[in-house]
Design a protein around this motif. Structure first.
Motif, PDB file in Angstrom:
ATOM      1  N   ASP A 127      19.621 -16.691 -13.149  1.00 25.88           N
ATOM      2  CA  ASP A 127      20.652 -17.544 -12.546  1.00 25.88           C
ATOM      3  C   ASP A 127      20.254 -17.976 -11.135  1.00 25.88           C
ATOM      4  O   ASP A 127      20.431 -19.133 -10.761  1.00 25.88           O
ATOM      5  N   ASP A 128      19.719 -17.026 -10.350  1.00 30.10           N
ATOM      6  CA  ASP A 128      19.268 -17.346  -8.999  1.00 30.10           C
ATOM      7  C   ASP A 128      18.174 -18.411  -9.041  1.00 30.10           C
ATOM      8  O   ASP A 128      18.170 -19.345  -8.224  1.00 30.10           O
ATOM      9  N   LEU A 129      17.252 -18.271  -9.990  1.00 28.60           N
ATOM     10  CA  LEU A 129      16.157 -19.226 -10.124  1.00 28.60           C
ATOM     11  C   LEU A 129      16.691 -20.616 -10.452  1.00 28.60           C
ATOM     12  O   LEU A 129      16.244 -21.614  -9.880  1.00 28.60           O
ATOM     13  N   LYS A 130      17.660 -20.677 -11.335  1.00 25.79           N
ATOM     14  CA  LYS A 130      18.270 -21.956 -11.703  1.00 25.79           C
ATOM     15  C   LYS A 130      18.897 -22.614 -10.476  1.00 25.79           C
ATOM     16  O   LYS A 130      18.711 -23.817 -10.244  1.00 25.79           O
TER      17      LYS A 130
ATOM     18  N   LYS B  63      18.151 -22.041  -7.253  1.00 29.64           N
ATOM     19  CA  LYS B  63      17.102 -22.405  -6.294  1.00 29.64           C
ATOM     20  C   LYS B  63      16.389 -23.693  -6.716  1.00 29.64           C
ATOM     21  O   LYS B  63      16.066 -24.532  -5.884  1.00 29.64           O
ATOM     22  N   LYS B  64      16.147 -23.841  -8.021  1.00 29.40           N
ATOM     23  CA  LYS B  64      15.507 -25.073  -8.496  1.00 29.40           C
ATOM     24  C   LYS B  64      16.421 -26.270  -8.273  1.00 29.40           C
ATOM     25  O   LYS B  64      15.948 -27.360  -7.944  1.00 29.40           O
ATOM     26  N   GLY B  65      17.724 -26.075  -8.416  1.00 27.00           N
ATOM     27  CA  GLY B  65      18.686 -27.138  -8.116  1.00 27.00           C
ATOM     28  C   GLY B  65      18.673 -27.484  -6.638  1.00 27.00           C
ATOM     29  O   GLY B  65      18.721 -28.669  -6.257  1.00 27.00           O
ATOM     30  N   ASP B  66      18.585 -26.454  -5.791  1.00 24.50           N
ATOM     31  CA  ASP B  66      18.505 -26.680  -4.344  1.00 24.50           C
ATOM     32  C   ASP B  66      17.245 -27.467  -3.987  1.00 24.50           C
ATOM     33  O   ASP B  66      17.289 -28.397  -3.159  1.00 24.50           O
ATOM     34  N   LEU B  67      16.128 -27.101  -4.610  1.00 22.92           N
ATOM     35  CA  LEU B  67      14.868 -27.796  -4.339  1.00 22.92           C
ATOM     36  C   LEU B  67      14.972 -29.268  -4.757  1.00 22.92           C
ATOM     37  O   LEU B  67      14.530 -30.157  -4.027  1.00 22.92           O
ATOM     38  N   GLN B  68      15.578 -29.517  -5.906  1.00 29.71           N
ATOM     39  CA  GLN B  68      15.748 -30.896  -6.362  1.00 29.71           C
ATOM     40  C   GLN B  68      16.608 -31.689  -5.379  1.00 29.71           C
ATOM     41  O   GLN B  68      16.309 -32.837  -5.067  1.00 29.71           O
ATOM     42  N   ASN B  69      17.669 -31.062  -4.877  1.00 24.48           N
ATOM     43  CA  ASN B  69      18.533 -31.736  -3.896  1.00 24.48           C
ATOM     44  C   ASN B  69      17.766 -32.058  -2.618  1.00 24.48           C
ATOM     45  O   ASN B  69      17.945 -33.144  -2.038  1.00 24.48           O
ATOM     46  N   LEU B  70      16.924 -31.134  -2.174  1.00 20.51           N
ATOM     47  CA  LEU B  70      16.125 -31.379  -0.966  1.00 20.51           C
ATOM     48  C   LEU B  70      15.115 -32.500  -1.200  1.00 20.51           C
ATOM     49  O   LEU B  70      14.886 -33.338  -0.313  1.00 20.51           O
ATOM     50  N   GLU B  71      14.517 -32.534  -2.382  1.00 19.87           N
ATOM     51  CA  GLU B  71      13.570 -33.606  -2.694  1.00 19.87           C
ATOM     52  C   GLU B  71      14.288 -34.955  -2.773  1.00 19.87           C
ATOM     53  O   GLU B  71      13.763 -35.973  -2.309  1.00 19.87           O
TER      54      GLU B  71
ATOM     55  N   GLU C 257       9.033 -18.806  -5.928  1.00 22.81           N
ATOM     56  CA  GLU C 257       7.849 -18.017  -6.293  1.00 22.81           C
ATOM     57  C   GLU C 257       8.174 -16.531  -6.328  1.00 22.81           C
ATOM     58  O   GLU C 257       7.771 -15.813  -7.246  1.00 22.81           O
ATOM     59  N   SER C 258       8.923 -16.071  -5.334  1.00 20.80           N
ATOM     60  CA  SER C 258       9.305 -14.663  -5.252  1.00 20.80           C
ATOM     61  C   SER C 258      10.170 -14.261  -6.448  1.00 20.80           C
ATOM     62  O   SER C 258       9.952 -13.210  -7.066  1.00 20.80           O
ATOM     63  N   ILE C 259      11.139 -15.096  -6.788  1.00 20.97           N
ATOM     64  CA  ILE C 259      12.026 -14.812  -7.919  1.00 20.97           C
ATOM     65  C   ILE C 259      11.233 -14.820  -9.225  1.00 20.97           C
ATOM     66  O   ILE C 259      11.440 -13.956 -10.089  1.00 20.97           O
ATOM     67  N   GLU C 260      10.324 -15.787  -9.380  1.00 21.64           N
ATOM     68  CA  GLU C 260       9.517 -15.841 -10.604  1.00 21.64           C
ATOM     69  C   GLU C 260       8.639 -14.594 -10.751  1.00 21.64           C
ATOM     70  O   GLU C 260       8.494 -14.062 -11.853  1.00 21.64           O
ATOM     71  N   THR C 261       8.079 -14.122  -9.648  1.00 22.02           N
ATOM     72  CA  THR C 261       7.267 -12.908  -9.675  1.00 22.02           C
ATOM     73  C   THR C 261       8.123 -11.713 -10.077  1.00 22.02           C
ATOM     74  O   THR C 261       7.717 -10.896 -10.913  1.00 22.02           O
ATOM     75  N   GLU C 262       9.310 -11.627  -9.485  1.00 15.00           N
ATOM     76  CA  GLU C 262      10.207 -10.519  -9.821  1.00 15.00           C
ATOM     77  C   GLU C 262      10.652 -10.600 -11.282  1.00 15.00           C
ATOM     78  O   GLU C 262      10.744  -9.576 -11.962  1.00 15.00           O
TER      79      GLU C 262
END
Length: 138
Positions: free
Chosen positions: A42-45, A47-55, A103-108
Motif C-alpha cells: 500500500d505504501d508503495l502504491k 509513493k508511486k502516486g506521489d511520484l506521478q503527481n510530482l512528474e 527503492e527502499s520499500i521495494e527492497t523491503e
C-alpha cells in the motif's frame, strides 16, 4: 491478507496433525510478515502516486510562459511561493526523495517476500494441504 489456517481433512484422524510451539511460531511469523508485506504494498502504491503527481507538476511548470511568475509550492500544510528556478529545484528534490523511498520499500518488500517464501516452504512441507497460506481473493 493471506489466510493462515490449519484444518483437518475430514478423513484424517485427530492424531495425524500435531502443531508444536515452533510450528505455531512459524505460522504467527508468516502472518506478521504477510501483514507487513500488504502494508508495504500500500505504501508503495501511494509513493508511486506521489511520484506521478510530482512528474505532472514538473510537466506543468514547462507550460508556464512567464519565467518571473510566482509558483505556489506545498510545504507541509501551507503554500509557499517560489520563483521558477526554486520551484524546479524543490520539485527535483522531492522527486529524488520519493524515488529513494520507493527503492527502499521495494527492497523491503523483496526481503519480506523471501522470508514468507521460506516459511511457506517449511509449513507446507510439514502440513501439506492441511494449511492455507495463499492470499484470499478480493
Amino acid at each position: 491478507m493471506a489466510a493462515v489456517a490449519v484444518s483437518k481433512d475430514p478423513l484424517e484422524s485427530d492424531s495425524d496433525i500435531h502443531i508444536t510451539l515452533e510450528d505455531q511460531q512459524k505460522i504467527n511469523r508468516f502472518a506478521r510478515q504477510n501483514a507487513k508485506w500488504e502494508e508495504l504494498r500500500d505504501d508503495l502504491k501511494h509513493k508511486k502516486g506521489d511520484l506521478q503527481n510530482l512528474e505532472d507538476a514538473s510537466d506543468d511548470l514547462l507550460l508556464v510562459e512567464d519565467e518571473s511568475a510566482s509558483i505556489p509550492f506545498v510545504v507541509g500544510e501551507v503554500f509557499v511561493h517560489f520563483n521558477m528556478e526554486e520551484a524546479k529545484e524543490k520539485l527535483e528534490e522531492a522527486k529524488s526523495k520519493v524515488k529513494k523511498d520507493i527503492e527502499s520499500i521495494e527492497t523491503e518488500c523483496t526481503n519480506v517476500k523471501s522470508i514468507m517464501s521460506d516459511l511457506k516452504t517449511q509449513l507446507y512441507a510439514k502440513f501439506g494441504s492441511s494449511i492455507n497460506l495463499e492470499a484470499e481473493e478480493e
